[in-house]
Design an enzyme around this catalytic site. Structure first.
Site, PDB file in Angstrom:
ATOM      1  N   HIS A 164       0.845  -1.197   0.000  1.00 15.17           N
ATOM      2  CA  HIS A 164       0.000   0.000   0.000  1.00 15.17           C
ATOM      3  C   HIS A 164       0.878   1.245   0.000  1.00 15.17           C
ATOM      4  O   HIS A 164       0.669   2.162  -0.797  1.00 15.17           O
ATOM      5  CB  HIS A 164      -0.921  -0.011   1.225  1.00 15.17           C
ATOM      6  CG  HIS A 164      -1.512   1.327   1.562  1.00 15.17           C
ATOM      7  ND1 HIS A 164      -2.526   1.890   0.828  1.00 15.17           N
ATOM      8  CD2 HIS A 164      -1.218   2.217   2.548  1.00 15.17           C
ATOM      9  CE1 HIS A 164      -2.834   3.068   1.355  1.00 15.17           C
ATOM     10  NE2 HIS A 164      -2.047   3.300   2.396  1.00 15.17           N
ATOM     11  N   ASP A 211       6.046  22.070 -26.391  1.00 10.44           N
ATOM     12  CA  ASP A 211       6.025  20.707 -25.845  1.00 10.44           C
ATOM     13  C   ASP A 211       7.099  20.645 -24.768  1.00 10.44           C
ATOM     14  O   ASP A 211       7.723  21.652 -24.448  1.00 10.44           O
ATOM     15  CB  ASP A 211       6.301  19.670 -26.947  1.00 10.44           C
ATOM     16  CG  ASP A 211       5.719  18.291 -26.586  1.00 10.44           C
ATOM     17  OD1 ASP A 211       5.902  17.865 -25.428  1.00 10.44           O
ATOM     18  OD2 ASP A 211       5.075  17.674 -27.448  1.00 10.44           O
ATOM     19  N   TRP A 222       7.111  -0.070   3.672  1.00 11.19           N
ATOM     20  CA  TRP A 222       7.537   0.641   2.463  1.00 11.19           C
ATOM     21  C   TRP A 222       8.955   1.156   2.640  1.00 11.19           C
ATOM     22  O   TRP A 222       9.637   1.453   1.670  1.00 11.19           O
ATOM     23  CB  TRP A 222       6.568   1.773   2.093  1.00 11.19           C
ATOM     24  CG  TRP A 222       6.844   3.089   2.745  1.00 11.19           C
ATOM     25  CD1 TRP A 222       6.501   3.429   4.020  1.00 11.19           C
ATOM     26  CD2 TRP A 222       7.518   4.224   2.178  1.00 11.19           C
ATOM     27  NE1 TRP A 222       6.924   4.709   4.279  1.00 11.19           N
ATOM     28  CE2 TRP A 222       7.546   5.217   3.168  1.00 11.19           C
ATOM     29  CE3 TRP A 222       8.090   4.495   0.930  1.00 11.19           C
ATOM     30  CZ2 TRP A 222       8.134   6.473   2.962  1.00 11.19           C
ATOM     31  CZ3 TRP A 222       8.673   5.737   0.727  1.00 11.19           C
ATOM     32  CH2 TRP A 222       8.694   6.711   1.734  1.00 11.19           C
ATOM     33  N   SER A 264      12.580   6.332 -14.342  1.00 11.20           N
ATOM     34  CA  SER A 264      11.488   7.107 -14.931  1.00 11.20           C
ATOM     35  C   SER A 264      11.396   8.492 -14.298  1.00 11.20           C
ATOM     36  O   SER A 264      11.282   9.504 -14.989  1.00 11.20           O
ATOM     37  CB  SER A 264      10.183   6.337 -14.750  1.00 11.20           C
ATOM     38  OG  SER A 264       9.085   7.202 -14.809  1.00 11.20           O
ATOM     39  N   SER A 265      11.482   8.548 -12.964  1.00 17.07           N
ATOM     40  CA  SER A 265      11.380   9.842 -12.285  1.00 17.07           C
ATOM     41  C   SER A 265      12.527  10.757 -12.662  1.00 17.07           C
ATOM     42  O   SER A 265      12.337  11.958 -12.860  1.00 17.07           O
ATOM     43  CB  SER A 265      11.424   9.663 -10.773  1.00 17.07           C
ATOM     44  OG  SER A 265      10.275   9.052 -10.326  1.00 17.07           O
ATOM     45  N   HIS A 307      13.330  11.785   3.274  1.00 19.45           N
ATOM     46  CA  HIS A 307      12.744  13.054   3.668  1.00 19.45           C
ATOM     47  C   HIS A 307      12.536  14.001   2.507  1.00 19.45           C
ATOM     48  O   HIS A 307      11.443  14.519   2.333  1.00 19.45           O
ATOM     49  CB  HIS A 307      13.449  13.726   4.841  1.00 19.45           C
ATOM     50  CG  HIS A 307      12.555  14.817   5.344  1.00 19.45           C
ATOM     51  ND1 HIS A 307      11.517  14.585   6.207  1.00 19.45           N
ATOM     52  CD2 HIS A 307      12.434  16.098   4.950  1.00 19.45           C
ATOM     53  CE1 HIS A 307      10.821  15.692   6.352  1.00 19.45           C
ATOM     54  NE2 HIS A 307      11.360  16.628   5.604  1.00 19.45           N
ATOM     55  N   GLU A 335      11.946  13.135  -0.326  1.00 16.78           N
ATOM     56  CA  GLU A 335      10.818  12.516  -1.026  1.00 16.78           C
ATOM     57  C   GLU A 335       9.473  13.079  -0.549  1.00 16.78           C
ATOM     58  O   GLU A 335       8.570  13.302  -1.345  1.00 16.78           O
ATOM     59  CB  GLU A 335      10.864  10.995  -0.832  1.00 16.78           C
ATOM     60  CG  GLU A 335       9.608  10.241  -1.244  1.00 16.78           C
ATOM     61  CD  GLU A 335       9.386  10.213  -2.740  1.00 16.78           C
ATOM     62  OE1 GLU A 335      10.336  10.520  -3.478  1.00 16.78           O
ATOM     63  OE2 GLU A 335       8.257   9.899  -3.155  1.00 16.78           O
ATOM     64  N   TYR A 367       8.905  15.990   0.423  1.00 12.08           N
ATOM     65  CA  TYR A 367       8.733  17.311  -0.190  1.00 12.08           C
ATOM     66  C   TYR A 367       8.495  17.185  -1.680  1.00 12.08           C
ATOM     67  O   TYR A 367       7.824  18.036  -2.277  1.00 12.08           O
ATOM     68  CB  TYR A 367       9.908  18.223   0.159  1.00 12.08           C
ATOM     69  CG  TYR A 367       9.799  18.604   1.608  1.00 12.08           C
ATOM     70  CD1 TYR A 367       8.786  19.470   2.018  1.00 12.08           C
ATOM     71  CD2 TYR A 367      10.597  18.027   2.569  1.00 12.08           C
ATOM     72  CE1 TYR A 367       8.604  19.751   3.348  1.00 12.08           C
ATOM     73  CE2 TYR A 367      10.422  18.311   3.905  1.00 12.08           C
ATOM     74  CZ  TYR A 367       9.419  19.173   4.299  1.00 12.08           C
ATOM     75  OH  TYR A 367       9.233  19.438   5.608  1.00 12.08           O
ATOM     76  N   SER A 384      -1.254  27.424  -4.952  1.00 11.23           N
ATOM     77  CA  SER A 384      -0.893  28.818  -5.195  1.00 11.23           C
ATOM     78  C   SER A 384      -1.429  29.333  -6.523  1.00 11.23           C
ATOM     79  O   SER A 384      -1.455  30.539  -6.749  1.00 11.23           O
ATOM     80  CB  SER A 384       0.630  28.988  -5.167  1.00 11.23           C
ATOM     81  OG  SER A 384       1.149  28.517  -3.956  1.00 11.23           O
ATOM     82  N   HIS A 389      15.488  12.684  11.624  1.00 14.99           N
ATOM     83  CA  HIS A 389      14.338  12.784  12.546  1.00 14.99           C
ATOM     84  C   HIS A 389      13.459  11.533  12.448  1.00 14.99           C
ATOM     85  O   HIS A 389      12.557  11.367  13.256  1.00 14.99           O
ATOM     86  CB  HIS A 389      13.530  14.068  12.330  1.00 14.99           C
ATOM     87  CG  HIS A 389      12.890  14.196  10.985  1.00 14.99           C
ATOM     88  ND1 HIS A 389      12.622  15.415  10.429  1.00 14.99           N
ATOM     89  CD2 HIS A 389      12.474  13.284  10.087  1.00 14.99           C
ATOM     90  CE1 HIS A 389      12.061  15.241   9.250  1.00 14.99           C
ATOM     91  NE2 HIS A 389      11.955  13.952   9.017  1.00 14.99           N
ATOM     92  N   HIS A 390      13.713  10.696  11.451  1.00 18.95           N
ATOM     93  CA  HIS A 390      13.000   9.419  11.400  1.00 18.95           C
ATOM     94  C   HIS A 390      13.704   8.362  12.226  1.00 18.95           C
ATOM     95  O   HIS A 390      13.294   7.215  12.252  1.00 18.95           O
ATOM     96  CB  HIS A 390      12.895   8.930   9.956  1.00 18.95           C
ATOM     97  CG  HIS A 390      12.148   9.877   9.069  1.00 18.95           C
ATOM     98  ND1 HIS A 390      10.786   9.826   8.927  1.00 18.95           N
ATOM     99  CD2 HIS A 390      12.550  10.924   8.320  1.00 18.95           C
ATOM    100  CE1 HIS A 390      10.391  10.789   8.109  1.00 18.95           C
ATOM    101  NE2 HIS A 390      11.448  11.482   7.727  1.00 18.95           N
ATOM    102  N   THR A 426       7.294  26.740   5.883  1.00 19.02           N
ATOM    103  CA  THR A 426       5.978  26.147   5.651  1.00 19.02           C
ATOM    104  C   THR A 426       4.898  27.089   6.181  1.00 19.02           C
ATOM    105  O   THR A 426       3.867  27.297   5.531  1.00 19.02           O
ATOM    106  CB  THR A 426       5.875  24.769   6.326  1.00 19.02           C
ATOM    107  OG1 THR A 426       7.057  24.033   6.021  1.00 19.02           O
ATOM    108  CG2 THR A 426       4.678  24.007   5.826  1.00 19.02           C
ATOM    109  N   LYS A 459       4.140  29.887   3.855  1.00 22.31           N
ATOM    110  CA  LYS A 459       3.233  29.532   2.772  1.00 22.31           C
ATOM    111  C   LYS A 459       1.775  29.661   3.213  1.00 22.31           C
ATOM    112  O   LYS A 459       0.952  30.265   2.527  1.00 22.31           O
ATOM    113  CB  LYS A 459       3.479  28.090   2.333  1.00 22.31           C
ATOM    114  CG  LYS A 459       4.855  27.898   1.800  1.00 22.31           C
ATOM    115  CD  LYS A 459       4.810  26.957   0.620  1.00 22.31           C
ATOM    116  CE  LYS A 459       6.021  27.187  -0.232  1.00 22.31           C
ATOM    117  NZ  LYS A 459       5.762  27.380  -1.611  1.00 22.31           N
ATOM    118  N   ARG A 494       2.159   1.026  15.044  1.00 18.53           N
ATOM    119  CA  ARG A 494       1.684   0.875  13.669  1.00 18.53           C
ATOM    120  C   ARG A 494       2.161  -0.469  13.127  1.00 18.53           C
ATOM    121  O   ARG A 494       2.916  -1.173  13.776  1.00 18.53           O
ATOM    122  CB  ARG A 494       2.176   2.020  12.801  1.00 18.53           C
ATOM    123  CG  ARG A 494       3.656   1.998  12.527  1.00 18.53           C
ATOM    124  CD  ARG A 494       4.105   3.269  11.845  1.00 18.53           C
ATOM    125  NE  ARG A 494       4.059   3.132  10.399  1.00 18.53           N
ATOM    126  CZ  ARG A 494       4.926   3.771   9.595  1.00 18.53           C
ATOM    127  NH1 ARG A 494       5.858   4.558  10.105  1.00 18.53           N
ATOM    128  NH2 ARG A 494       4.846   3.633   8.292  1.00 18.53           N
TER     129      ARG A 494
END
Ligand code: HEM
Ligand code: CU
Ligand code: CU
Lengths: 353, 526
Positions: free
Chosen positions: B78, B107, B143, B170-171, B254, B256, B258, B269, B303-304, B329, B332, B451
């Protein structure tokens, strides 16, 4: 049970109390900011609608405002960081413990060795004690469903307990919320943490790092008791340990080994290989009918003693005594469809180590 | 701003192969954008089915629906499917459609590579989803795929690693394309600081992608060699360190998060000024805030890992750096609110989603700040509090912004206005059910529910039941979107070139639906 259902559990150590209060403080600050910001937004949503005839103003960019809303949050954050820093430093101070205990994570149980201080030498293995009938609903669930173990960790109240964590296979984490302790248990490394419980009682926690199939089923139960009760518990444990110490040279007969082996198997192997020996293939192979189990005994002794690198099959040589290993191997070789008729003796295990 | 569209471009549609081959060989940014979005929506539904199976198991204490082993496969897949299959490709799809239209380019810069970067995705998806059916089933290490658990897995893990390699390539190709397009193909007169914010946020995101996707590839490759080729990167017995994996993973991980939220900021925006009929309050500070978030995102990864046993200085550094990210943040959010202030607001579907986004995303931001404080995080990490937090930023953040953007630009893509009534029902159902699902998870986490567990202690039963009911409501609400899409493609009120009264920007100067080729002669931006 008096646990909170919407907030952190009632803390019983200094650190857990600091964490509890810090969380409350931050929650309040965040809520105030939230209400202020969204008060403004919802007022705007309510009042500045085109349908109410609002005409768009055309202001944008205002250096003063922008500096203010950058600097003020920085100041608030500094205010939050200050108490947090003090707690971080206190949490890391594991010096001068009264008792040092090593907690080892296994797939899927905890082992405890009392290394130093009162109780030195006590060893226990702590397994989930909730019967499987409660899991699949054949029996009503008890109060401490999934949070109970056969042999809890016992510590004296008011003493500084240092917990060394490590693991045997994959990463686990030793977590007891009320004590304010969560520390990863990393295979091949030792980490430490500490707590000093101010209150007697039973405190429960879980493994907090995904460690495979039964990650949800390896709870932690800590009994914090008075100094006297602790001394009595230590004496009782030591007595029991001495009484059950096996003579490594004893020669066992097949029937006795099988009886003992069945117990060892249930406690150590059945999680993967299943009580019926059928395993959960392909992840966990069956032992019933396995070529290794029916083949030459030395190959099986080797597998159980040293494990299989890169698989969930751990090296049991460090966890179990020669007698237990001899018993469990004998059991697997002489039950289900396996009938080798061999009785493996503890001396053979010692020789293979 | 004005666009010059030669008349002959209006009527013709497409030349070249037709049928399936058209889609396989297309190099047109609009076709490719559409394929990206369809792909990501399919992945969103598959990831959703897994989520609902997880929630069904967690409806009541006890094991009823799935066994623990399969449960772990479901949570792991998931997460992977949602992150790499649904959210990321959806944003790339938006970039493909919108960036050329918004900067006045004909294009994407590398049209063939664009085709290739899309067509890599379906094989990757087949590898991922197909791994459920191989012996041993799908990868079940979460994951995050922490070693050494990931070293223990069966061949599902190898398929996941291979899929991640493909999606990473691809990315990276997609990101290079976006960087080059934005830097080189802007219409004359469109300086960087005149560029729509969506393009700015994507430019910065593209740099993040190029920086961190190779790091993820490195992490999973090390797992692969530890599994099969006898290396010991993460095995202490061979001189390695399991924690090394976490450092490398989160150095990717991390940034990722963002990658998944900056383009969302860009979409919001664009939408808020349109429906407030007022320019964005602080365009320049939004650009700077985006850039500072991106730079800071490289300094906070551990921080993880507050519970891995870092030294106190390490914990303090990562705590301070993480708290600091709250500042840009916040800037924003303040900017969006200031843009709405004294505007002339209307709440068509896109604006509803955008306003909803600001509200719920900010809750996720605050819980993130609470998690940043190391001592508190030590209590909360790996609990349902974290699950609540990241769904508030990923579902209420990225996903809601994607819906906002879809409702906003659907008129441009299809030539028809989306059904307002259904769109609003979709919004309100999603909003209500989302909160029913995920708000109680904060309580569960605080009270001590870990979890990634298939079964839980009895005191967690009520909130879990509530979360499951919410999850099914949320899941079924997404079916409304399918109806909206089908109706909108088939017909509906014709959209004007400028579909929304207050919309500005080059994309609204071309007809709706946007013709197959646009801006063959670059417009001039004054
Ligand atoms: C239908 C809406 C969704 C529901 C009901 C849902 C539910 C869940 C649940 C129950 C878990 C497992 C938590 C655990 O056991 O640790 C989970 C994990 C996760 N979800 Fe979702 N989710 C939804 C949508 C999304 C979306 C859109 C994303 C986007 C990226 C996402 C990303 C993740 C991630 C990264 C994980 C962690 C997986 C792991 O533990 O390895 N989810 N979700
Ligand atoms: Cu675990
Ligand atoms: Cu992070």
């Amino acid at each position: 049970m008096a646990e909170s259902r919407v907030n952190l559990q009632q803390p019983v150590t200094q650190i857990a109390t600091e964490i509890y209060d810090m969380h409350t403080l931050m929650l309040v600050i965040c809520m105030v900011i939230f209400i202020a910001v969204f008060g403004v937004m919802f007022w705007s949503v309510f009042a500045h609608r085109k349908s109410k005839g609002a005409v768009a103003a055309h202001f944008h960019e205002n250096t003063t405002v922008e500096i203010v809303w950058t600097v003020v949050p920085v100041l608030i954050l500094l205010g939050m960081a200050y108490p947090a820093t003090k707690t971080v430093i206190a949490m890391k101070d594991t010096s001068n413990p009264d008792i040092t205990i090593k907690a080892t994570g296994y797939q899927w149980k905890w082992g405890y060795d009392y290394l130093k201080g009162e109780g030195e030498g006590v060893k226990l293995i702590s397994n989930l004690s909730t019967p499987s009938e409660q899991l699949d609903g054949r029996q009503a669930k008890g109060d401490n469903y999934l949070l109970e173990v056969d042999q809890p960790l016992v510590v004296p109240v008011g003493k500084k307990i240092r917990i060394l964590t490590t693991a045997n296979d994959v990463i686990h984490a030793w977590w007891v919320p009320a004590l304010g302790v969560k520390q990863d248990a990393i295979p091949g490394f030792i980490r430490d943490t500490w707590f000093r419980a101010d209150k007697e009682g039973v405190f429960r926690g879980n493994c907090a790092e995904l460690c495979g199939k039964d990650h949800g089923f390896m709870p932690i139960e800590v009994h914090v008791v008075s100094a006297e009760k602790y001394a009595a518990w230590v004496a009782e444990k030591k007595g029991a340990q001495a009484a059950s110490a096996d003579d490594p040279n004893k020669v066992w007969d097949l029937a006795d080994l099988k009886v003992r082996g069945e117990k060892v198997f249930a406690a150590n192997c059945a999680a993967c290989h299943q009580a019926d020996g059928k395993g959960l293939p392909p992840a966990f192979p069956p032992l019933d009918g396995s070529a290794v189990v029916q083949g030459p005994k030395i190959a099986q002794i080797d597998t159980v003693l040293k494990g299989r690198e890169g698989t969930a099959m751990a090296a049991f040589g460090k966890q179990l005594s020669d007698t237990d290993i001899a018993a469990v191997i004998t059991y697997t070789r002489n039950t289900w469809g396996n009938h080798t008729g061999e009785a493996i003796q503890p001396t053979e295990i010692a020789a293979a180590r | 701003m004005a666009a010059v569209i030669p008349d002959h471009l209006h009527d013709h549609h497409h030349h070249g192969p037709t049928g399936l081959m058209r889609w396989i060989t297309t190099t047109n940014h609009k076709d490719i954008g559409t394929m990206y979005m369809i792909f990501s929506f399919i992945m969103f539904l598959s990831g959703g089915v897994m989520a609902l199976t997880i929630r069904a198991e967690l409806f009541q204490p006890g094991l009823q629906v799935v066994q623990p082993e399969f449960f772990n496969q479901l949570t792991s897949m998931h997460g992977l499917v949602m992150v790499f299959g649904a959210i990321m490709p959806a944003f790339v799809g938006f970039a493909n459609w919108q960036i050329p239209l918004m900067i006045g380019a004909s294009d994407m810069a590398f049209a063939r590579m664009n085709n290739w970067s899309f067509w890599l995705l379906p094989p990757a998806a087949i590898l991922l989803l197909g791994s459920f059916f191989v012996p041993g089933g799908a990868m079940a290490a979460g994951w995050t795929m922490y070693a050494p658990l990931s070293v223990q897995m069966g061949m599902g893990m190898d398929m996941a690693i291979f899929a991640i390699h493909i999606m990473g390539i691809s990315s990276i190709m997609g990101a290079i394309n976006i960087v080059v397009t934005v830097l080189n193909m802007r219409a004359p007169g469109m300086t960087m600081m005149k560029m729509p914010l969506f393009c700015w946020t994507w430019l910065i995101t593209a740099y993040l992608l190029i920086a961190v996707m190779p790091v993820l590839a490195g992490a999973v490759t090390m797992v692969l060699t530890d599994r099969h080729f006898g290396t010991s990167f993460f095995n202490a017995a061979g001189g390695g360190d399991p924690v090394l994996y976490q450092h490398v993973f989160w150095f990717f991980g991390h940034p990722e998060v963002y990658i998944m939220i900056l383009p969302a900021f860009g979409i919001i925006s664009e939408i808020i000024p349109t429906f407030a009929r007022k320019p964005l309050f602080g365009y320049a500070s939004m650009v700077y805030a985006t850039a500072s978030i991106a730079i800071l995102s490289f300094t906070v990864w551990a921080h993880h890992m507050f519970t891995t046993g870092m030294p106190a200085v390490g914990q303090l550094f990562f705590m301070y750096a993480t708290m600091l990210i709250a500042v840009p943040t916040g800037v924003k959010v303040f900017n969006w609110v200031a843009t709405m202030w004294r505007g002339s607001l209307t709440f068509e579907t896109p604006m509803l989603w955008a306003t909803g986004f600001i509200f719920v995303f900010t809750i996720g931001g605050f819980t993130g700040l609470i998690c940043a404080v190391a001592p508190i995080d030590i209590q909360l990490q790996d609990t349902y509090y974290v699950v609540a937090h990241f769904h508030y930023v990923l579902v209420a953040g990225s996903l809601f912004a994607l819906f906002a953007g879809a409702y906003y630009w659907l008129p441009k893509w299809t030539g028809h206005m989306a059904d307002e009534r259904l769109g609003k029902i979709h919004f309100w159902c999603s909003m209500v059910f989302f909160n029913i699902t995920f708000f109680p998870m904060h309580f569960l986490g605080l009270a001590g529910m870990p979890r990634r567990i298939p079964d839980y202690a009895l005191q967690f039963a009520d909130f879990n039941a509530m979360a499951t009911i919410g999850a099914f409501g949320f899941g079924f609400s997404q079916l409304i979107f399918i109806v909206v899409l089908v109706k909108c493609v088939k017909g509906g009120e014709k959209a004007a070139a400028r579909a929304w009264e207050g919309a500005h920007g080059l994309e609204w100067t071309v007809p709706s639906p946007a013709p197959h080729h646009t801006f063959e002669v670059p417009p001039v931006v004054k």
